[in-house]
Design a protein around this motif. Structure first.
Motif, PDB file in Angstrom:
ATOM      1  N   THR A 458       0.814  -1.220   0.000  1.00 55.85           N
ATOM      2  CA  THR A 458       0.000   0.000   0.000  1.00 55.85           C
ATOM      3  C   THR A 458       0.847   1.270   0.000  1.00 55.85           C
ATOM      4  OG1 THR A 458      -0.165  -0.212   2.413  1.00 55.85           O
ATOM      5  CG2 THR A 458      -2.007  -1.043   1.096  1.00 55.85           C
ATOM      6  N   LYS A 459       2.098   1.174   0.458  1.00 55.77           N
ATOM      7  CA  LYS A 459       2.970   2.351   0.447  1.00 55.77           C
ATOM      8  C   LYS A 459       3.259   2.819  -0.979  1.00 55.77           C
ATOM      9  CE  LYS A 459       5.337   1.032   4.730  1.00 55.77           C
ATOM     10  NZ  LYS A 459       6.633   0.621   5.337  1.00 55.77           N
ATOM     11  N   LYS A 460       3.355   1.875  -1.903  1.00 58.53           N
ATOM     12  CA  LYS A 460       3.614   2.221  -3.310  1.00 58.53           C
ATOM     13  C   LYS A 460       2.328   2.326  -4.112  1.00 58.53           C
ATOM     14  CE  LYS A 460       8.053  -0.208  -3.297  1.00 58.53           C
ATOM     15  NZ  LYS A 460       8.863  -1.290  -3.925  1.00 58.53           N
ATOM     16  N   MET A 461       1.309   1.524  -3.706  1.00 57.65           N
ATOM     17  CA  MET A 461       0.084   1.459  -4.491  1.00 57.65           C
ATOM     18  C   MET A 461      -0.742   2.732  -4.373  1.00 57.65           C
ATOM     19  SD  MET A 461      -3.199  -0.990  -3.837  1.00 57.65           S
ATOM     20  CE  MET A 461      -3.481  -0.098  -2.290  1.00 57.65           C
ATOM     21  N   LEU A 462      -0.934   3.239  -3.165  1.00 57.15           N
ATOM     22  CA  LEU A 462      -1.850   4.365  -2.964  1.00 57.15           C
ATOM     23  C   LEU A 462      -1.411   5.631  -3.702  1.00 57.15           C
ATOM     24  CD1 LEU A 462      -2.750   3.856   0.804  1.00 57.15           C
ATOM     25  CD2 LEU A 462      -4.118   3.292  -1.208  1.00 57.15           C
ATOM     26  N   PRO A 463      -0.129   6.015  -3.670  1.00 58.45           N
ATOM     27  CA  PRO A 463       0.264   7.199  -4.454  1.00 58.45           C
ATOM     28  C   PRO A 463       0.001   7.027  -5.951  1.00 58.45           C
ATOM     29  CG  PRO A 463       1.962   6.679  -2.845  1.00 58.45           C
ATOM     30  CD  PRO A 463       0.986   5.545  -2.820  1.00 58.45           C
ATOM     31  N   GLN A 464       0.208   5.807  -6.468  1.00 59.38           N
ATOM     32  CA  GLN A 464      -0.051   5.555  -7.884  1.00 59.38           C
ATOM     33  C   GLN A 464      -1.535   5.671  -8.207  1.00 59.38           C
ATOM     34  OE1 GLN A 464       2.319   4.979 -10.276  1.00 59.38           O
ATOM     35  NE2 GLN A 464       0.656   5.081 -11.762  1.00 59.38           N
ATOM     36  N   VAL A 465      -2.388   5.136  -7.293  1.00 61.69           N
ATOM     37  CA  VAL A 465      -3.843   5.217  -7.492  1.00 61.69           C
ATOM     38  C   VAL A 465      -4.314   6.670  -7.476  1.00 61.69           C
ATOM     39  CG1 VAL A 465      -6.073   4.656  -6.447  1.00 61.69           C
ATOM     40  CG2 VAL A 465      -4.292   2.906  -6.607  1.00 61.69           C
ATOM     41  N   GLU A 573     -14.007   6.359  -2.644  1.00 54.97           N
ATOM     42  CA  GLU A 573     -15.405   6.812  -2.545  1.00 54.97           C
ATOM     43  C   GLU A 573     -15.879   6.856  -1.101  1.00 54.97           C
ATOM     44  OE1 GLU A 573     -19.846   5.314  -3.966  1.00 54.97           O
ATOM     45  OE2 GLU A 573     -18.057   4.601  -5.015  1.00 54.97           O
ATOM     46  N   ASP A 574     -15.613   5.783  -0.330  1.00 54.99           N
ATOM     47  CA  ASP A 574     -16.089   5.738   1.056  1.00 54.99           C
ATOM     48  C   ASP A 574     -15.173   6.507   1.996  1.00 54.99           C
ATOM     49  OD1 ASP A 574     -18.190   4.199   0.192  1.00 54.99           O
ATOM     50  OD2 ASP A 574     -17.203   2.296   0.647  1.00 54.99           O
ATOM     51  N   SER A 575     -13.877   6.566   1.678  1.00 56.57           N
ATOM     52  CA  SER A 575     -12.932   7.293   2.525  1.00 56.57           C
ATOM     53  C   SER A 575     -11.611   7.407   1.779  1.00 56.57           C
ATOM     54  CB  SER A 575     -12.718   6.572   3.857  1.00 56.57           C
ATOM     55  OG  SER A 575     -11.728   7.225   4.626  1.00 56.57           O
ATOM     56  N   THR A 576     -10.916   8.525   2.060  1.00 55.65           N
ATOM     57  CA  THR A 576      -9.583   8.699   1.473  1.00 55.65           C
ATOM     58  C   THR A 576      -8.512   8.047   2.329  1.00 55.65           C
ATOM     59  OG1 THR A 576      -9.413  10.837   2.589  1.00 55.65           O
ATOM     60  CG2 THR A 576     -10.221  10.852   0.316  1.00 55.65           C
ATOM     61  N   SER A 577      -8.919   7.488   3.461  1.00 53.20           N
ATOM     62  CA  SER A 577      -7.990   6.762   4.320  1.00 53.20           C
ATOM     63  C   SER A 577      -8.160   5.264   4.059  1.00 53.20           C
ATOM     64  CB  SER A 577      -8.254   7.081   5.797  1.00 53.20           C
ATOM     65  OG  SER A 577      -7.526   6.221   6.634  1.00 53.20           O
ATOM     66  N   ILE A 582     -10.626  -0.330   5.026  1.00 50.28           N
ATOM     67  CA  ILE A 582     -10.517  -1.703   5.544  1.00 50.28           C
ATOM     68  C   ILE A 582     -11.516  -1.912   6.681  1.00 50.28           C
ATOM     69  CG2 ILE A 582      -8.985  -3.325   6.733  1.00 50.28           C
ATOM     70  CD1 ILE A 582      -6.655  -2.092   5.219  1.00 50.28           C
ATOM     71  N   LYS A 583     -11.551  -0.924   7.551  1.00 49.70           N
ATOM     72  CA  LYS A 583     -12.479  -1.018   8.676  1.00 49.70           C
ATOM     73  C   LYS A 583     -13.934  -1.049   8.193  1.00 49.70           C
ATOM     74  CE  LYS A 583     -13.778   1.343  12.971  1.00 49.70           C
ATOM     75  NZ  LYS A 583     -13.539   2.526  13.832  1.00 49.70           N
ATOM     76  N   ASN A 584     -14.230  -0.245   7.166  1.00 46.84           N
ATOM     77  CA  ASN A 584     -15.598  -0.223   6.629  1.00 46.84           C
ATOM     78  C   ASN A 584     -15.966  -1.567   6.016  1.00 46.84           C
ATOM     79  OD1 ASN A 584     -15.789   2.455   7.377  1.00 46.84           O
ATOM     80  ND2 ASN A 584     -15.309   3.236   5.323  1.00 46.84           N
ATOM     81  N   ALA A 585     -15.023  -2.175   5.263  1.00 47.40           N
ATOM     82  CA  ALA A 585     -15.299  -3.483   4.668  1.00 47.40           C
ATOM     83  C   ALA A 585     -15.504  -4.525   5.752  1.00 47.40           C
ATOM     84  CB  ALA A 585     -14.142  -3.876   3.746  1.00 47.40           C
ATOM     85  N   ASP A 586     -14.778  -4.409   6.843  1.00 47.97           N
ATOM     86  CA  ASP A 586     -14.933  -5.342   7.963  1.00 47.97           C
ATOM     87  C   ASP A 586     -16.308  -5.178   8.620  1.00 47.97           C
ATOM     88  OD1 ASP A 586     -13.729  -7.428   9.440  1.00 47.97           O
ATOM     89  OD2 ASP A 586     -13.425  -6.057  11.108  1.00 47.97           O
ATOM     90  N   ILE A 587     -16.763  -3.936   8.717  1.00 51.21           N
ATOM     91  CA  ILE A 587     -18.101  -3.676   9.276  1.00 51.21           C
ATOM     92  C   ILE A 587     -19.179  -4.287   8.375  1.00 51.21           C
ATOM     93  CG2 ILE A 587     -19.776  -1.851   9.750  1.00 51.21           C
ATOM     94  CD1 ILE A 587     -17.406  -0.110  10.646  1.00 51.21           C
ATOM     95  N   ALA A 588     -18.993  -4.118   7.016  1.00 47.54           N
ATOM     96  CA  ALA A 588     -19.961  -4.694   6.080  1.00 47.54           C
ATOM     97  C   ALA A 588     -19.955  -6.213   6.162  1.00 47.54           C
ATOM     98  CB  ALA A 588     -19.634  -4.226   4.662  1.00 47.54           C
ATOM     99  N   LEU A 589     -18.773  -6.799   6.373  1.00 46.11           N
ATOM    100  CA  LEU A 589     -18.683  -8.251   6.525  1.00 46.11           C
ATOM    101  C   LEU A 589     -19.437  -8.705   7.778  1.00 46.11           C
ATOM    102  CD1 LEU A 589     -17.533 -11.064   5.888  1.00 46.11           C
ATOM    103  CD2 LEU A 589     -15.444 -10.400   7.105  1.00 46.11           C
TER     104      LEU A 589
END
Length: 614
Positions: A458-465, A573-577, A582-589
């Motif tokens: 995620t350290k390299k992925m997020l800046p690219q995204v 869309e749901d958060s820039t963090s 991750i926490k939101n997906a865990d809540i949905a799960l």
């Protein structure tokens, strides 16, 4: 060489002779002119004395007779007397006027100095000399007694035309003599050179031929020709000893270098000097290559460097680097230059049929039959096999357009294999480093990435995204009632169920998507670059369907089916963090499991409060 020396010597003799002839003729001409002037001066003194005697004796009427008699002197063509205006004015009554005939006479009378000129024709040469008489008052001759002029006044002049053609005749005779001498000298030189110089010239020719042969690797001695001096024979023997010593040294070095690199020359007329130099150059370049690949970070960099060597040093145009993993039944094309790898489609589906990898040896085109049945082209080929590990092989497929090009490649195989051999340890090190890195970032049971990989990725992925402005759909997946599987069937079956789930996930999502075993029976899936949450939900439902339909053998013919629950959250869309996503997906799960399991739930804001209240 002999002809050149003889020709150069003859030319030098002729040039020297011509130079001497010209110089002699010049001196002869110059001497003749001086002699003619001296004779003219002597004749003029005789005429002057005769005129003085006639004047004193008072018989000036006989002067013409005297002048005519003087004209009969040998080599005198003409002689005449010229009087100045002072004498004509003083003796106006005399019939001997004798005026100047031309400007040449006038100049002598005007200047009081002797004048002369040379007139040359093809058959004759004459010297015209005009000598003035100046009034003097000396003992024995006192012109001032008879002439009423000042001392030094020009009273008259004698003009004489002398024939010096004999000088030219002497010059022509000299040319004849010199020509005869030149011809005689040339004939003598040729005769002498044949007898004395010829052995040395033949020896020189032998030296020239042997030195030329030595530069091409053919070392031979010289048999000295007869007629040489003892010193030259000794020099020839020293040369033969030198050539023999040089031959033994060159051949010994060549054999040792061939043994060192494993090279065996098939050509009997080969040049050991050239081959040794080529081997040494290759060893030097090979050493530099080895030092460079040791500093490369990845095996891909090593392959790039190796490809440059094949292209620039060995002039290969069409080749490919292919890795074949027999253990994983996988073929990977690492590098491709030009047109090659005509067996690509076959190796993708069945990499184990590669003849070079299967036989662990090189494979090449041969006449009259096809060595490798999977090479689908009429072109010629040579495949190098390089053992990286026990199950991993590097195959370098080279394609040639002509038989001559293939033969040239065969001659270079020893040196090419030297580079390949030096590459193997560095490639193996890079593979070990990759394996260590993969073991640190992958799950040992399923082979999927682990949480540590997620942290680094995620350290390299997020800046690219963020730069690309794309979306990530994050799916949190949990197997329903997995603890019951372990309790009822044991952990072996539980591990088998997790492996099957990993297999289904790999087959369902794209290669660009990331699958992570987040912990226990919980998995995370990053769907990269999705267009909308509907697309993500579609993938999630497909996963649920495949898991639900999959049957797992447990024991004694019993089958087991499982289901999964999934939670979805979208970044950004749901958060820039990303941590919040991750926490939101865990809540949905959690919502999916709490509302009946075996379903997919999209994260919504109101789910946060319900979880917190719970």
């Amino acid at each position: 060489m002999r002809k050149n020396i003889t020709l150069y010597t003859i030319v030098m003799i002729i040039m020297l002779s011509v130079t001497i002839s010209i110089f002699s003729l010049y001196n002869l001409r110059k001497t003749g002119i001086k002699s003619a002037i001296h004779n003219a001066q002597s004749i003029s003194e005789v005429v002057k004395s005769g005129l003085t005697a006639h004047m004193i004796n008072g018989n000036m009427q006989d002067v013409d007779t005297f002048i005519n008699s003087a004209s009969n002197i040998k080599n005198v063509e003409q002689l005449w007397l010229v009087r100045s205006k002072f004498v004509n004015e003083q003796f106006a009554s005399s019939h001997l006027k004798n005026p100047p005939r031309d400007d040449f006479d006038k100049k002598a009378l005007a200047t009081g100095k002797m004048q002369y000129k040379i007139e040359e024709e093809i058959t004759s040469t004459t010297v015209r000399v005009t000598i003035p008489y100046n009034a003097v008052a000396e003992k024995g001759i006192d012109c001032l007694k008879c002439h009423q002029v000042e001392q030094g006044t020009t009273l008259g002049a004698v003009s004489i035309v002398l024939d010096i053609s004999t000088i030219k005749e002497i010059g022509i005779e000299s040319i004849y003599v010199i020509t005869v001498l030149i011809l005689t000298t040339i004939i003598l030189f040729i005769l002498v050179s044949r007898r004395l110089i010829s052995p040395y010239l033949r020896l020189f020719d032998k030296f020239k031929i042997n030195i030329n042969q030595a530069t091409h690797g053919r070392f031979k001695g010289i048999v000295p020709p007869s007629g040489l001096s003892a010193e030259m024979i000794h020099i020839t023997e020293d040369y033969n000893n030198l050539i023999q010593s040089f031959k033994d040294t060159a051949v010994d070095i060549d054999k040792k270098l061939q043994g060192f690199v494993g090279f065996k020359a098939s050509n009997k007329n080969r040049n050991p000097l050239k081959d040794s130099k080529e081997i040494i150059d290759n060893l030097s370049n090979l050493y530099q290559f080895k030092k460079q690949i040791e500093l490369d970070n990845t095996k891909e960099e090593i392959y790039d460097r190796l490809a440059e060597v094949l292209r620039n040093k060995f002039n290969l145009k069409n080749f490919s680097f292919v890795e074949i993993d027999m253990k994983k039944h996988k073929m990977t094309t690492m590098k491709q230059c030009g047109e090659s790898l005509y067996c690509d489609e076959t190796l993708k589906n069945n990499p184990e049929v590669c003849r070079a990898a299967r036989t662990k040896s090189d494979v090449m085109s041969v006449q009259f039959h096809n060595t490798c049945p999977h090479f689908e082209s009429d072109k010629l080929y040579y495949c190098f096999n390089v053992d990286i590990t026990q199950s991993l092989y590097l195959i370098i497929n080279c394609v040639c357009d002509t038989q001559e090009e293939l033969e040239e490649l065969k001659e270079k195989t020893v040196f090419i294999k030297s580079y390949l051999k030096e590459s193997v340890p560095s490639i193996e090190v890079k593979l070990l480093m990759n394996a260590l890195q993969e073991s640190a970032f992958t799950d040992g049971l399923t082979g999927l990435y682990n949480r540590k990989f997620l942290e680094e990725y995620t350290k390299k992925m997020l800046p690219q995204v963020k730069r690309d402005g794309t979306n990530i759909a994050l799916l949190m997946l949990d197997m329903d009632h997995f603890k019951a599987v372990n309790d009822e069937y044991g952990h072996d079956i539980g591990d088998k169920v997790l492996k099957e789930l990993a297999r289904i996930l790999n087959e369902t999502v794209r290669e660009s998507d990331i699958i992570i075993r987040y912990g226990g029976e919980e998995f995370m899936i990053l769907l990269m670059g999705v267009n909308s949450d509907e697309d993500a939900l579609s993938v999630a439902r497909k996963i649920g369907d495949k898991v639900r339909e999959n049957e797992i053998d447990v024991y004694a013919g019993n089958k087991l089916k499982k289901t999964v629950s999934l939670g979805l959250s979208m970044y950004p869309e749901d958060s820039t963090s990303f941590e919040t996503v991750i926490k939101n997906a865990d809540i949905a799960l959690y919502e999916a499991k709490n509302s009946g399991r075996d379903k997919v739930v999209r994260f919504k804001e109101e789910q946060v409060s319900s979880v917190d209240l719970f």
